[in-house]
Design an enzyme around this catalytic site. Structure first.
Site, short mmCIF file in Angstrom:
data_model
loop_
_atom_site.label_atom_id
_atom_site.label_comp_id
_atom_site.label_asym_id
_atom_site.label_seq_id
_atom_site.Cartn_x
_atom_site.Cartn_y
_atom_site.Cartn_z
N ARG A 101 39.46 41.96 46.13
CA ARG A 101 39.60 40.74 45.23
C ARG A 101 38.77 39.84 45.55
NH1 ARG A 101 44.76 37.93 41.83
NH2 ARG A 101 44.01 39.83 41.66
N HIS A 128 39.80 43.58 36.01
CA HIS A 128 41.06 43.63 36.46
C HIS A 128 41.04 45.34 36.21
CE1 HIS A 128 44.59 42.47 38.58
NE2 HIS A 128 44.78 41.27 38.48
N GLN A 131 45.12 45.89 37.07
CA GLN A 131 45.94 45.34 35.84
C GLN A 131 46.57 46.49 34.63
OE1 GLN A 131 48.24 42.34 36.36
NE2 GLN A 131 49.37 43.23 34.99
N ASP A 229 46.44 35.54 27.65
CA ASP A 229 46.24 35.60 29.00
C ASP A 229 45.89 34.27 29.55
OD1 ASP A 229 45.47 36.11 32.30
OD2 ASP A 229 43.49 36.32 32.05
N CYS A 269 49.59 39.47 31.55
CA CYS A 269 49.31 40.18 34.19
C CYS A 269 49.84 39.05 34.59
CB CYS A 269 48.19 39.87 33.90
SG CYS A 269 46.64 38.23 33.77
N ARG A 297 52.72 47.46 38.25
CA ARG A 297 51.51 47.07 39.58
C ARG A 297 51.48 47.99 40.98
NH1 ARG A 297 48.09 42.84 39.18
NH2 ARG A 297 47.38 43.77 40.59
N1 NVA Z 1 41.86 36.50 34.44
C1 NVA Z 1 43.09 35.45 35.33
C2 NVA Z 1 43.83 36.87 35.82
C3 NVA Z 1 44.46 36.56 36.59
C4 NVA Z 1 45.37 38.21 37.64
C5 NVA Z 1 41.72 35.01 36.03
O1 NVA Z 1 41.40 35.71 36.98
O2 NVA Z 1 42.66 33.85 37.03
N1 CP Z 2 48.33 39.92 37.09
C1 CP Z 2 47.71 39.13 39.08
O1 CP Z 2 46.73 40.23 39.36
O2 CP Z 2 48.17 38.19 39.41
P1 CP Z 2 48.32 37.76 41.36
O3 CP Z 2 46.91 36.94 40.82
O4 CP Z 2 49.38 36.48 41.59
O5 CP Z 2 47.66 39.00 42.05
#
Ligand code: NVA
Ligand code: CP
Length: 312
Positions: A101, A128, A131, A229, A269, A297
């Site tokens: 990540r 992502h 997801q 989101d 998500c 997931r």
């Molecule tokens: N768009 C959000 C998704 C989190 C799972 C982010 O990148 O923070």
């Molecule tokens: N949806 C998701 O990726 O959640 P986290 O940021 O908690 O991993």
């Protein structure tokens, strides 16, 4: 050749179906599959915080017979004391796959180019894709049809920041699965032109489609799935994005919008902000399947890992 999953379209439409089918089989019999027996180690590296991704990959690798190695932000030399290229070679000597990540998509591409084991994008600024595997599995379970992907022909409407990682992944993965994807977002916050072009090209093959609109009501008409989101993604500045004048305010998913759909389910998500991108009555209401989505997931990523490691 080592396969990677850096963005949604790294799986062809047929391969996406294989992974979703395997995820369903793994969900039905969670401890029957041991492709990581040894145990083989999977490095799971975080440059941003996480709950679902962290727990689902850790639990998933263990359930596959492997050993999850979680590396939290700032715990390794990667990116500050050591290059991505050198790190990729070191990891590749010791682990069977890398899950990362991070911020820049180009970092994932460099990791994949320099290492010799599968690299999985666990969220970047641009996509992502893990997801979306979970989301497609969830849609299959709740609104599935007889198509190969189980979701082809369904309409999914996304609300809010159309330029973020989730919107981009909905556009690519949704169309890859043959869905009709609508992105309802304000001007200036719509998907990147390159993502729109790729999704539209792919739509010709899969029979799906991509519509971009600034009209939240038009996007909801007869939709099977409504999804949103956070208005502020990790690494973004809050300023102007979630205050009273936010350009996203009229894209909040409300009961009124849900009522325009075709008995729609609601996805998010998570983490979610009630009263911002979604009304509490929607996310806590009967059409919400967000915790099935979160659980999926685990199953979807187990299938992805097994599929990639088998081909490494
Ligand atoms: N768009 C959000 C998704 C989190 C799972 C982010 O990148 O923070
Ligand atoms: N949806 C998701 O990726 O959640 P986290 O940021 O908690 O991993």
């Amino acid at each position: 050749m080592t396969r990677h999953f850096l963005k949604d379209t790294d799986l062809s439409p047929a391969e996406l179906v294989e992974v979703l089918d395997l995820a369903q089989a793994m969900k039905a019999d969670p401890y029957a599959f041991k492709p990581l027996a040894g145990p083989q180690t999977v490095a799971i590296i975080f440059d941003k915080t996480s709950t679902r991704t962290r727990v689902s990959f850790a639990a998933g690798v263990a359930a596959l017979g492997g050993n999850p190695l979680i590396i939290n932000p700032g715990e390794s030399q990667l990116g500050h004391k050591e290059s991505i290229e050198d790190s990729a070679q070191v990891f590749s000597r010791m682990v069977s796959a890398m899950v990362w990540r991070t911020y820049e998509q180009s970092g994932l591409e460099r990791m994949a180019a320099s290492g010799s084991v599968p690299v999985i994008n666990a969220l970047s600024d641009d996509y992502h894709p893990c997801q979306l595997l979970a989301d497609l599995l969830t849609i299959r379970e709740h609104r599935g049809n007889d198509s190969a992907s189980g979701v082809a022909g369904l309409t999914l409407s996304y609300y809010g920041d159309g330029a973020n990682n989730m919107a981009h992944s909905y556009a690519l993965a949704g169309v890859n699965a043959g869905m009709h994807v609508r992105i309802a977002a304000p001007t200036g916050h719509q998907p990147a032109a390159s993502v729109v072009a790729e999704a539209q090209e792919l739509a010709r093959v899969t029979g799906g489609s991509l519509m971009i609109t600034d009209d939240p009501v038009a996007a909801a008409q007869d939709a099977d799935v409504l999804v949103t989101d956070t208005w502020v993604s990790m690494g973004q500045d809050h300023a102007g994005r979630d205050d009273e004048d936010s350009p996203f305010t009229k894209y909040q998913v409300t009961e009124e919008l849900m009522a325009l759909g075709h008995e729609p389910i609601f996805l998010h998500c998570l983490p979610a902000y009630r009263g911002k991108e979604v009304a509490a009555e929607v996310i806590d209401g009967p059409a919400s399947v967000v915790f099935d989505e979160a659980e999926n997931r685990l199953h979807a990523q187990k299938a992805l890992l097994a599929w990639l490691v088998e081909r490494a």
